[in-house]
Design an enzyme around this catalytic site. Sequence first.
Site, PDB file in Angstrom:
ATOM      1  N   HIS A 254       0.807  -1.222   0.000  1.00 30.33           N
ATOM      2  CA  HIS A 254       0.000   0.000   0.000  1.00 30.33           C
ATOM      3  C   HIS A 254       0.843   1.276   0.000  1.00 30.33           C
ATOM      4  CE1 HIS A 254      -2.635  -3.237   0.878  1.00 30.33           C
ATOM      5  NE2 HIS A 254      -2.344  -3.283   2.161  1.00 30.33           N
ATOM      6  N   HIS A 255       1.837   1.310  -0.880  1.00 32.07           N
ATOM      7  CA  HIS A 255       2.717   2.470  -1.003  1.00 32.07           C
ATOM      8  C   HIS A 255       2.675   3.056  -2.412  1.00 32.07           C
ATOM      9  CE1 HIS A 255       5.315   0.657   2.482  1.00 32.07           C
ATOM     10  NE2 HIS A 255       4.166   1.169   2.901  1.00 32.07           N
ATOM     11  N   ALA A 256       1.516   3.080  -3.028  1.00 30.06           N
ATOM     12  CA  ALA A 256       1.381   3.586  -4.395  1.00 30.06           C
ATOM     13  C   ALA A 256       1.885   5.024  -4.494  1.00 30.06           C
ATOM     14  CB  ALA A 256      -0.071   3.505  -4.843  1.00 30.06           C
TER      15      ALA A 256
END
Length: 535
Positions: free
Chosen positions: A471-473
Amino acid sequence: MTSIGSFDYIIVGAGSAGCVLANRLSASGRHRVLLLEAGGRDSNPWIHIPLGYGKLFNNAEVNWKFQSEPQAFLGDRIVNLPRGKVLGGSSSINGLVYIRGQQQDFDHWRELGNRGWSYEDVLPYFRKAEDQERGSDSYHGAGGPLPVSDPSEPNDICDAFIAAAKAAGHPINTDFNGATQEGAGYFQSTSRRGLRVSSAVAYLEPAKRRPNLAVLTKAHATRLLFDDNHNVCGVEWLRDGQHECATAGGEVILAAGAFGTPQLLQLSGLGPGDLLRERGIVVRKQLRGVGANLQDHYQVRLVAGVTKPITFNDDMRNIFRMSRVGLRFLLRRRGPLTISAGYAGGFFRTDSGLATPDIQVHLLNFSSSKLGDKLDPFSAFTLSSCQLRPESRGTVIIRSADPLEAPLINPNYLATETDRRVTVAGVKLLRSIVRTFPLCALVEMEREPGVAVSSDEDLLNYCRERGGSIHHASCTARMGSGPDAVVDEQLRVHGVGRLRIADGSVMPTIVSGNTHAAIVMIGEKAADLILRSAA
């Protein structure tokens, strides 16, 4: 369409950076600021309990619940991509781990031509934001809005992991955001006295009573408005089924995130011309980099069964232990409910010839079949590994001209041989630590991937089948020059007046670690740039 008036600044998105901007731009009282958030208030109690993030993965009230397109290199699997849809944005539903990234990440941004973004340049903004529990020093600040805290208490499994990592030849590191990142240790988190402190709590709460700051929730931005000179002059949104708008005498700043920002740009006619024409949108400015260059961290887990009932799985299987966990949190703000999505972990090199670590490890003192699901009915802990600097690049593009339709998101995970090799090497490194004393003395068996998965080919297949986003877009409106850049070093959109972007989408390359701290820094620096230009 109903106009609610004119403001000096309109900020789209009340996430990690948007709340920073709302606070800083309104602080002097001289500027009228409007903050728009598509989600609602951060009133869900699970938001404020650190371990509550597990309850929010599938909650559409606070989570956009995005999904990827079928991933070609993962056997066409669809990957869940949660993003915060609430005041605080993803900082209200994330895992709270405070990691800035490597010093070399920001020096690389400067090497790409982005003046003012070297580590030396951005360190003052990290320090300005920070309220470090250990006090200030040359790397850390104290007294800032964002608390950075140690875990409420140690943990036997974490202690064994750190000792095993040392025995396996890795250094111990008590400060991943200090002089060096490499090593094993406990993570710090963005919490205070056992409660999550999102950007909404840290920055927006102290500012929300200012008469010159207006905050609108449930306001889904649909397009940017332009004047006769093709400068951005306002924003339109949907709220309670009604079209509303406001104008900006100064600037509009997009802080809608790596998915939301490129979507709004494309809906407004700013992006790849061929795509926009296909979707029936008038091209206002050809910007082929909008929605390109998507980068994310892909994680793969190892689940180890434990010989003793000392995990959170065990706490949740026993009514008396469960009650004790709840009481310890309520009365003392201690215990498992105060822990971030990385109790301990570290940064390691899969090749000794590398200058800096290329994988990050997170340790959780529980396990489940997938994040957000029920805990497993046995004693176990989870280790995950993610490649820090992936070569794979993806895209975010609109499906249609409908602003309420989620964009097409293709992270393109494991598209390169390097990414596949490092991901497999990460699982091997996890195994090497798990099989080292004293951690091995606590381990009953490897439940995932299991000892039968041993060859590189089998491990790669496991990574493809069981891995997912951490979840590090980021990077979908990258800063720089050249035909694929979207913003300049001042975060101004190329060729479009009075429009800036300040969120994770402007990163030229993803930082080596969790992204929240770096996005807060971007918000701090963006506010400085905007106020200086207005002076």
